[in-house]
Design a protein around this motif. Structure first.
Motif, mmCIF file in Angstrom:
data_model
loop_
_atom_site.group_PDB
_atom_site.id
_atom_site.type_symbol
_atom_site.label_atom_id
_atom_site.label_comp_id
_atom_site.label_asym_id
_atom_site.label_seq_id
_atom_site.Cartn_x
_atom_site.Cartn_y
_atom_site.Cartn_z
ATOM 1 N N GLY A 110 -4.216 1.195 -14.145
ATOM 2 C CA GLY A 110 -4.575 -0.219 -14.066
ATOM 3 C C GLY A 110 -3.758 -1.002 -13.059
ATOM 4 N N VAL A 111 -2.549 -0.538 -12.793
ATOM 5 C CA VAL A 111 -1.685 -1.222 -11.831
ATOM 6 C C VAL A 111 -1.987 -0.756 -10.406
ATOM 7 N N LEU A 112 -2.184 0.544 -10.200
ATOM 8 C CA LEU A 112 -2.317 1.101 -8.857
ATOM 9 C C LEU A 112 -3.737 1.045 -8.285
ATOM 10 N N LEU A 113 -4.759 1.169 -9.122
ATOM 11 C CA LEU A 113 -6.131 1.184 -8.608
ATOM 12 C C LEU A 113 -6.494 -0.071 -7.815
ATOM 13 N N PRO A 114 -6.182 -1.278 -8.295
ATOM 14 C CA PRO A 114 -6.557 -2.465 -7.511
ATOM 15 C C PRO A 114 -5.868 -2.554 -6.153
ATOM 16 N N VAL A 115 -4.728 -1.897 -6.009
ATOM 17 C CA VAL A 115 -4.018 -1.933 -4.733
ATOM 18 C C VAL A 115 -4.551 -0.854 -3.794
ATOM 19 N N LEU A 116 -4.730 0.350 -4.316
ATOM 20 C CA LEU A 116 -5.176 1.467 -3.470
ATOM 21 C C LEU A 116 -6.663 1.434 -3.157
ATOM 22 N N LEU A 117 -7.471 1.023 -4.116
ATOM 23 C CA LEU A 117 -8.924 1.000 -3.937
ATOM 24 C C LEU A 117 -9.460 -0.391 -4.247
ATOM 25 N N MET A 149 0.835 -1.207 0.000
ATOM 26 C CA MET A 149 0.000 0.000 0.000
ATOM 27 C C MET A 149 0.868 1.255 0.000
ATOM 28 N N LEU A 150 1.942 1.242 0.770
ATOM 29 C CA LEU A 150 2.863 2.379 0.814
ATOM 30 C C LEU A 150 3.524 2.588 -0.549
ATOM 31 N N ALA A 151 3.971 1.504 -1.171
ATOM 32 C CA ALA A 151 4.584 1.599 -2.496
ATOM 33 C C ALA A 151 3.576 2.091 -3.533
ATOM 34 N N LEU A 155 -1.571 -8.263 -8.690
ATOM 35 C CA LEU A 155 -1.107 -7.467 -7.555
ATOM 36 C C LEU A 155 -2.244 -7.193 -6.578
ATOM 37 N N GLY A 156 -3.407 -6.852 -7.094
ATOM 38 C CA GLY A 156 -4.570 -6.613 -6.233
ATOM 39 C C GLY A 156 -4.970 -7.850 -5.461
ATOM 40 N N ARG A 157 -4.917 -9.013 -6.110
ATOM 41 C CA ARG A 157 -5.257 -10.270 -5.427
ATOM 42 C C ARG A 157 -4.225 -10.651 -4.387
ATOM 43 N N ALA A 158 -2.965 -10.292 -4.632
ATOM 44 C CA ALA A 158 -1.911 -10.626 -3.676
ATOM 45 C C ALA A 158 -2.005 -9.766 -2.418
ATOM 46 N N VAL A 159 -2.452 -8.532 -2.571
ATOM 47 C CA VAL A 159 -2.485 -7.602 -1.444
ATOM 48 C C VAL A 159 -3.801 -7.674 -0.674
#
Length: 192
Positions: free
Chosen positions: A112-119, A46-48, A175-179
């Motif tokens: 597409g890379v950051l949205l699944p992690v942040l939201l 999340m920080l990254a 990435l979203g599934r991993a986090v």
């Protein structure tokens, strides 16, 4: 409570023996969704992602919101999908077309890379597309209304969205599934 629901939550589903072949097979859907990563790994991810979003925002602002007084008389708004793309493919040099079209495509990839992690609620192909269209349309409107030498171009929104979908399919989905834990859809919640 039935016997099948009395199993421990962390127990793996048993292998079933198929009567027609005598071979063992796993159930198609696991009883429990995959667990998310360790909390420390999630926090670092999340920080990254947050740092990546800040960096991306700075780059986006520099590329789209800097005035270009020299091109003020040359640019025109485009509300017809495909018009600017066709003009670059037909009238511009290969280098200029690759720079404009490829640049707009690459500009959307971080979404597409950051949205699944942040939201986490924004995970999913359609959701990433909708969020990207909304944000890029807002950027294009601000750029067209407030920045000298810049105009609204619907093809930029289309290319940015295509880039976001590409980034989501290549990296963001995994990435979203991993986090974050997997989402339970409404059809998974129905009682058996």
């Amino acid at each position: 409570m039935t016997w099948s629901h009395a199993r421990r939550r962390d127990e793996e589903p048993r292998e079933a023996v198929r009567p027609d072949t005598g071979t063992k097979s796993r159930p198609a859907h696991p009883a429990h969704p995959a667990r998310p990563a360790h909390p420390a790994v999630r926090a670092l991810a999340m920080l990254a992602a947050f740092a990546g979003t800040v960096l991306f925002s700075v780059v986006l602002a520099r590329l789209t919101l800097e005035p270009s007084a020299a091109s003020a008389a040359l640019v025109h708004s485009n509300l017809r999908p495909g018009h600017s793309i066709g003009a670059y493919l037909e009238g511009a040099s290969t280098v200029e077309a690759a720079r404009q079209l490829g640049g707009n495509l690459l500009l959307g990839v971080p979404f597409g890379v950051l949205l699944p992690v942040l939201l986490p609620p924004a995970r999913g192909l359609l959701r990433v597309a909708v969020v990207t269209v909304c944000l890029m349309t807002l950027v294009e409107l601000i750029q067209g209304a407030l920045v000298t030498g810049r105009v609204f171009d619907i093809d930029d929104v289309i290319l940015n969205t295509a880039g976001a979908l590409l980034g989501y399919l290549l990296i963001g989905l995994r990435l979203g599934r991993a986090v974050h834990p997997r989402r339970r859809h409404w059809w998974h919640r129905r009682p058996s």
